[in-house]
Write an enzyme that holds these catalytic residues in place. Structure first.
Site, PDB file in Angstrom:
ATOM      1  CG  HIS A   1      12.165  -4.475  13.676  1.00 42.94           C
ATOM      2  ND1 HIS A   1      12.053  -5.273  14.795  1.00 42.94           N
ATOM      3  CD2 HIS A   1      12.227  -5.333  12.618  1.00 42.94           C
ATOM      4  CE1 HIS A   1      12.065  -6.552  14.431  1.00 42.94           C
ATOM      5  NE2 HIS A   1      12.155  -6.616  13.121  1.00 42.94           N
ATOM      6  CD  GLU A   2      10.480  -4.275   9.271  1.00 42.96           C
ATOM      7  OE1 GLU A   2      11.289  -4.984   8.645  1.00 42.96           O
ATOM      8  OE2 GLU A   2       9.690  -4.744  10.107  1.00 42.96           O
TER       9      GLU A   2
ATOM     10  CD  GLN B   1      12.237  -9.305   7.885  1.00 38.19           C
ATOM     11  OE1 GLN B   1      11.656  -8.247   7.668  1.00 38.19           O
ATOM     12  NE2 GLN B   1      11.859 -10.139   8.837  1.00 38.19           N
TER      13      GLN B   1
ATOM     14  CB  CYS C   1      11.861 -10.386  13.989  1.00 39.44           C
ATOM     15  SG  CYS C   1      12.589 -10.244  12.355  1.00 39.44           S
ATOM     16  CG  LEU C   2       7.167 -11.603   9.908  1.00 40.78           C
ATOM     17  CD1 LEU C   2       6.744 -11.079   8.549  1.00 40.78           C
ATOM     18  CD2 LEU C   2       6.109 -12.539  10.469  1.00 40.78           C
TER      19      LEU C   2
ATOM     20  CG  HIS D   1      15.181  -6.652   9.092  1.00 43.85           C
ATOM     21  ND1 HIS D   1      15.748  -7.825   9.498  1.00 43.85           N
ATOM     22  CD2 HIS D   1      13.983  -6.587   9.723  1.00 43.85           C
ATOM     23  CE1 HIS D   1      14.930  -8.456  10.338  1.00 43.85           C
ATOM     24  NE2 HIS D   1      13.845  -7.721  10.498  1.00 43.85           N
TER      25      HIS D   1
ATOM     26  N   GLY E   1       5.470  -5.636   9.697  1.00 44.44           N
ATOM     27  CA  GLY E   1       6.518  -5.031   8.879  1.00 44.44           C
ATOM     28  C   GLY E   1       7.375  -6.099   8.233  1.00 44.44           C
TER      29      GLY E   1
HETATM   30 NI    NI Z   1      12.133  -8.159  11.671  1.00 44.21          NI
END
Ligand code: NI
Length: 176
Positions: A133-134, A51, A91-92, A137, A46
Site C-alpha cells: 500500500h505504501e 502523503q 488510508c490516512l 503511494h 503506515g
Molecule cells: Ni495510504
C-alpha cells in the site's frame, strides 16, 4: 518532532512519483521522526512521505497493537512476491473509506534503514499489505485505484459530502 499535514484524496499531489533518497542524513531522520509521530497520532499503521507532500521514497509502518514496532523503509523495492490475499484497507489520505483490495500474500523487500544500511525483509499478512500500500503511494497510486470505477466514483462523492459537513471522527479498521 512535529505532526505533518496529510494530503487528502483526490489531491493531485498524491499522484506524484517520489524520488530515491540519495543520502540518508539528519534531514531524512527528522522526516522519519515527524512521519512516525504523524502516523501514531492519527492513528494509522503506515505513512508514505508523498502523503505529507514530500517527494522522497520514505515509508514508516507499525502494525503492532501498541505502537512498539516501527519499521522504516527508505528506497524500498519489492524483489519477490507470491500468493494472494484480500484485506480491507483504509488510508490516512482517504478518511473514512474502507475497501477490500487484492494483494500479494508474501513479499521480499529490499530497503535502507534510518542509518542508511541496506536490509532485506520477508513479510506476509497485514505487514505485506501495508508495505505494498505504501509503495503504491511512492508511485503516485492510492488504494482506491485498485477498485472499480463505480466504487471510486461513489467514494469521491462520499468524500466531498464529508468535506461539506466538516471533519468528523470515523471509526473503522486500521488506516495506512
Ligand atoms: Ni495510504
Amino acid at each position: 518532532m512535529a505532526i505533518l499535514n496529510v494530503l487528502t484524496y483526490p489531491d493531485p499531489r498524491l499522484r506524484r512519483c517520489a524520488e530515491a533518497v540519495k543520502v540518508v542524513d539528519d534531514d531524512t531522520r527528522k522526516l522519519i521522526d515527524d512521519m512516525a509521530e504523524t502516523m501514531y497520532t492519527a492513528p494509522g499503521i503506515g505513512l508514505a512521505a508523498i502523503q505529507v507532500d514530500v517527494r522522497k521514497r520514505v515509508i514508516v509502518i507499525d502494525v503492532s497493537e501498541d505502537q512498539s514496532a516501527l519499521n522504516v523503509f527508505i528506497n524500498p523495492v519489492i524483489t519477490a512476491s507470491s500468493g494472494e490475499q484480500e484485506r480491507e484497507e483504509g488510508c490516512l489520505s482517504v478518511p473514512g473509506i474502507y475497501a477490500t483490495v487484492k494483494r500479494a500474500e508474501s513479499i521480499v523487500v529490499n530497503a535502507l534503514d534510518r542509518s542508511g544500511s541496506e536490509f532485506i525483509l520477508e513479510a506476509n499478512g497485514v505487514l505485506a499489505v501495508c508495505i505494498q500500500h505504501e509503495i503504491d503511494h511512492l508511485n503516485g497510486k492510492v488504494f482506491v485505484d485498485h477498485l472499480s470505477r463505480i466504487k471510486r466514483d461513489r467514494i469521491r462523492k462520499k468524500l466531498s459530502k464529508q468535506e461539506r459537513r466538516g471533519s468528523e471522527t470515523l471509526a473503522g479498521s486500521a488506516v495506512a
